[in-house]
Design an enzyme around this catalytic site. Structure first.
Site, mmCIF file in Angstrom:
data_model
loop_
_atom_site.group_PDB
_atom_site.id
_atom_site.type_symbol
_atom_site.label_atom_id
_atom_site.label_comp_id
_atom_site.label_asym_id
_atom_site.label_seq_id
_atom_site.Cartn_x
_atom_site.Cartn_y
_atom_site.Cartn_z
ATOM 1 N N HIS A 1 -12.791 -5.649 7.418
ATOM 2 C CA HIS A 1 -13.629 -5.354 6.341
ATOM 3 C C HIS A 1 -14.855 -4.398 6.409
ATOM 4 O O HIS A 1 -15.602 -4.804 5.811
ATOM 5 C CB HIS A 1 -13.687 -6.635 5.272
ATOM 6 C CG HIS A 1 -12.689 -7.668 4.844
ATOM 7 N ND1 HIS A 1 -12.025 -8.242 5.782
ATOM 8 C CD2 HIS A 1 -11.808 -7.580 3.900
ATOM 9 C CE1 HIS A 1 -11.065 -8.697 5.143
ATOM 10 N NE2 HIS A 1 -10.980 -8.219 4.160
ATOM 11 N N GLU B 1 0.754 -1.280 -0.057
ATOM 12 C CA GLU B 1 0.060 0.029 -0.052
ATOM 13 C C GLU B 1 0.838 1.273 0.057
ATOM 14 O O GLU B 1 0.756 2.422 -0.713
ATOM 15 C CB GLU B 1 -1.009 0.009 0.980
ATOM 16 C CG GLU B 1 -2.053 -0.844 1.053
ATOM 17 C CD GLU B 1 -1.836 -2.313 1.189
ATOM 18 O OE1 GLU B 1 -0.727 -2.502 1.782
ATOM 19 O OE2 GLU B 1 -2.490 -3.343 0.971
#
Ligand SMILES: Cc1ncc(C[n+]2csc(CCOP(=O)(O)OP(=O)(O)O)c2C)c(N)n1
Ligand SMILES: [Mg+2]
Length: 803
Positions: A592, A525
């Protein structure tokens, strides 16, 4: 590869001699600045100094290999490099130390950054691009060790993209991808994850970057044995070395005092990176810190006598000089004369900078002393004011703070007086603050016409027979229009390319636009964001995808330290219009269903943070952002991709305004403010509330940064007199920020008949499964009961106790 000394045979001996003497002069100028700079800190004129002494020689070699269009992404030791390119004069250097706010005088940041942080100007005063191919470029430094690495990857990748993609507009940014991105990093900083992530990604992507490691064996007081396996970074990196069969890096190792070896290494590195687009690492060893790490401490505390002696003997400037004398390039007296001249010039530059730094303040002090004097003469508090005045007179070298404190304190002694003299002081303070504050606070966001909050909204249009499609189809078809419309746009991330993202919002687009523009990346990332920042700095329009919002924290440093501060720390001289695309809010489990908006809005001031409730709104945000040139984070609703939405006809055109709330449902009894996935539940609950006679007004915040710049919510509160902010962040997170905006900033407290409240998720992360969600995040019953309880408290007659 160990690089040995070898005289360059491309130029004549006379030219070579002249080059050497010119380089020696720059090395000596740079060293003189470091030595005098340290004294400026120790005598209190400057607050902090971190200098490039002991690292002069390799920087001269790097400067010689650096060409127009190239970019540097480095760290605080690179003053010699900047001087060699003519981008930093001794006077600028001292203005940087003093933190002069005038950018004409302190060109590196107008005093916002510590000295040792460098940049070049990429933008014209109106925010449009300069021709970067015609100048030597340096991206703006940050202090965070290795923080320059992720952006370096993107700066290098831009060359590759411009070389490969013929349809792009490269006119101001690239000549067929022939530009090298040059990184510099200290040996100790190679311990950072960012370094390794960037090196690996650079090898995978095969981008033209040359990473120089300035190795002085220390990171402040900590020796290499604590930093680097085998105490030798190029040895450890040797697995990255390319060979006949496999791509990788070219790796050079060279001693930092060996002028000809350095020249040779840098020439080679430049050719390899520029022509072949192969990344290069240059490990420059045996460098020193003649004055220690910085002005914060002295290295005698942690280096033994042997090391200190070795450093004195191997100081690169000293050895360079010895070599010049041995080779008969100049005589001792010639060099002594040059050194004398240089010292004189640098001393002059220092004096001039200090007097320029003080100039305006001294003039302002004079007028302020006069005003306090006049006000004192008529005031019963004459004695106090005269003391203030005399204290100010005693400050021979006033800074702005001295003036601010004296002037503002003087008003306290004039309370209740109504003299013209008092008014003159009030006006002075007002003007002084109005003039001074922007020097420190401007350019958090763009002040230009095309700033994101200035892009006009365009509503989505629908056919009478508009078909209802999955939300992700609207996104996908809108992206299709955008990639068609903006040839410099590209998107990349984990699973972004071949499958068109994990929710198929980019389905089929790689086939259409190619694997450079719609690209898969490794799982990394930080460097995904780095790719975005670097490419945005070079005129591309990157959309960096972070697969789930919960994983954005891996990239948080690059976002908060680099991207979000860029416009501010460069005072508008550089921009990186990077769009970060991600998906979040409730889905399943701890990692999530994140909606950590409070953290994000506080850490990413300088970016826009957008939380669209559906994919049409999201697509509209992308369309708006592409018309502007500012960095933003768009958080799509994870559970919204398969929900049906009518498909607009003007895809790629309609624009969701930034900083504007939307009233979803009008009502009279209470204002409910929410955003993202939670908003859908609020809409459902509003229907249920109607059944018990409560008519709620629902407002979608949409844009969290900035929130409601037209101040529409307070108008709703004026009507309903009650306010509840609902989100799925932790208690005191984003909902508290929104409450502050409405109650304090918009002065909503004036219109409230009930206490303003927030309803949030639990303080912990969301548990897994449907029940986990129900008991972790605000659910329909929570919302119903919260609203009901507010109405019950106000009117128990009509709304009797529920439970
Ligand atoms: C992320 C981060 N951690 C710690 C620091 C504090 N710090 C500043 S410089 C430095 C040492 C860096 O050493 P090295 O990379 O070898 O560079 P040198 O100063 O020796 O040239 C440290 C720990 C920082 N600026 N950023
Ligand atoms: Mg070091």
């Amino acid at each position: 590869m160990n690089v040995s000394s070898k005289t360059s045979n491309d130029i004549s001996f006379e030219d070579f001699k002249a080059q050497i003497l010119q380089d020696y002069e720059i090395a000596f100028i740079s060293r003189s600045c470091s030595i005098m700079g340290r004294k400026e800190v120790l005598t209190g004129k400057a607050k902090f100094g971190i200098f490039g002494d002991g690292k002069e020689l390799p920087q001269l070699a790097m400067a010689r290999a650096f060409k127009n269009g190239d970019f540097r992404s480095g760290y605080y030791r690179d003053q010699t490099f900047m001087m060699a390119l003519g981008l930093l004069k001794p006077k600028d250097f001292f203005h940087g130390l003093y933190a002069t706010t005038d950018m004409e005088k302190e060109p590196m940041s107008g005093g916002r950054q510590m000295g040792g942080h460098f940049l070049t100007y990429s933008l014209n005063p109106d925010g449009t691009w300069k021709d970067l191919t015609q100048q030597k470029n340096s991206s703006s430094d940050i202090s965070c060790t290795a923080g320059q690495m992720p952006r370096l990857l993107g700066l290098a990748q831009a060359s590759k993209v411009y070389r490969e993609e013929k349809g792009m507009d490269s006119s101001k940014f690239s000549d067929a991808g022939n530009e090298v991105a040059w990184g510099t990093i200290g040996n100790a900083s190679t311990s950072e994850g960012m370094f390794w992530e960037t090196i690996n990604a650079g090898g995978v992507l095969q981008v033209p970057m040359v990473v120089s490691i300035w190795d002085d064996e220390y990171g402040i007081s900590v020796h290499a044995k604590h930093h680097t396996t085998k105490e030798d970074i190029s040895k450890v990196l040797s697995g990255f070395q390319r060979d006949e069969e496999q791509k990788g890096y070219e790796i050079f190792k060279v001693q930092g005092w060996d002028y000809t070896a350095l020249m040779h290494a840098y020439e080679n590195a430049s050719d390899i990176a520029r022509q072949e687009h192969v990344p290069v690492i240059i490990h420059v060893t045996e460098l020193t810190q003649p004055q220690g790490h910085s002005t914060s401490g002295s290295h005698e505390r942690y280096k033994d006598d042997k090391r200190l002696e070795w450093e004195r003997d191997n100081d690169c400037n000293k050895r360079f000089k010895e070599w010049i004398l041995e080779s008969g390039i100049a005589t001792t007296s010639e060099l002594a004369e040059m050194e004398k001249q240089v010292k004189r010039t640098v001393r002059e530059a220092k004096k001039e900078a200090w007097s320029e730094f003080l100039q305006e303040n001294v003039a302002a002090k004079k007028s302020l002393v006069q005003l306090i004097h006049l006000a004192a003469s008529k005031s019963p508090n004459k004695n106090f004011l005269t003391k203030l005045k005399n204290d100010l007179i005693a400050v021979e070298e006033p800074i702005l703070k001295d003036l601010a404190v004296a002037s503002r304190k003087s008003l306290r002694y004039l309370l209740g007086e109504s003299s013209a003299e008092r008014q003159a002081l009030v006006d002075w303070v007002q003007n002084f603050l109005t003039k001074s504050q922007p020097d420190f606070s401007s350019h958090l966001y763009s002040p230009n016409e095309n700033r994101a909050t200035n892009i006009s909204p365009i509503a989505p249009r629908y056919d009478s027979s508009a078909e209802k499609v999955d939300g992700r189809v609207i996104l996908r078809d809108n992206f299709d229009h955008l990639f068609n419309k903006y040839p410099n746009a590209l998107v990349f991330g984990e699973d972004t390319g071949v499958i068109g993202d994990v929710n198929q919002g980019l389905e089929g687009l790689q086939e259409k636009y190619g694997s450079t523009r719609i690209a898969d990346t490794g799982i990394r990332e930080t460097t995904i964001i780095g790719q975005g920042i670097g490419m945005a700095l070079r005129g591309l329009r990157p959309i960096a995808e972070i697969q789930y919002l919960d994983y954005i924290f891996y990239a948080m440093s690059s976002l908060t330290d680099d991207l979000a501060t860029l416009l501010y720390r460069t005072k508008g001289k550089q921009k990186a219009p990077l769009i970060v695309r991600t998906r979040g809010h409730r889905l399943e489990g701890i990692w999530h269903s994140g909606s950590e908006m409070g953290g994000l809005i506080h850490l990413l001031r300088g970016m826009y943070i957008l939380a669209p409730r559906n994919m049409t709104q999201a697509a509209g945000f992308y369309n708006t952002l592409m018309k502007s040139d500012e960095p933003a984070l768009v958080i799509e609703s994870l559970n919204g991709y398969r929900l049906k939405e009518p498909k607009p006809t003007n895809l790629g055109e309609f624009c969701t305004p930034i900083g504007v709330v939307e009233t979803i449902k009008e009502g009279t009894d209470i204002t409910l403010v929410s955003y993202g996935s939670t908003l859908r539940i609020v809409e459902q609950v509003a229907k249920e509330l109607l059944e018990v006679g409560i008519d709620a007004e629902i407002i979608d915040a949409q844009t969290l940064l900035p929130f409601d710049i037209k101040q529409d919510v307070v108008k709703s509160v004026q009507k309903t007199n009650r306010l509840l902010v609902i989100d799925e962040d932790v208690p005191g997170g984003c909902s508290a920020y929104i409450l502050n905006e409405i109650v304090e900033k918009q002065q909503g407290y004036r219109y409230l008949d009930s206490a303003p409240q927030t309803l949030t998720a639990q303080a912990h992360r969301a548990a897994y499964g449907t029940d986990g969600d129900y008991f972790s995040k605000p659910n329909a019953e929570d919302i119903f009961e919260k609203v009901y309880s507010i109405l019950h408290e106000a009117n128990p007659q009509d709304y009797p106790k529920l439970r």
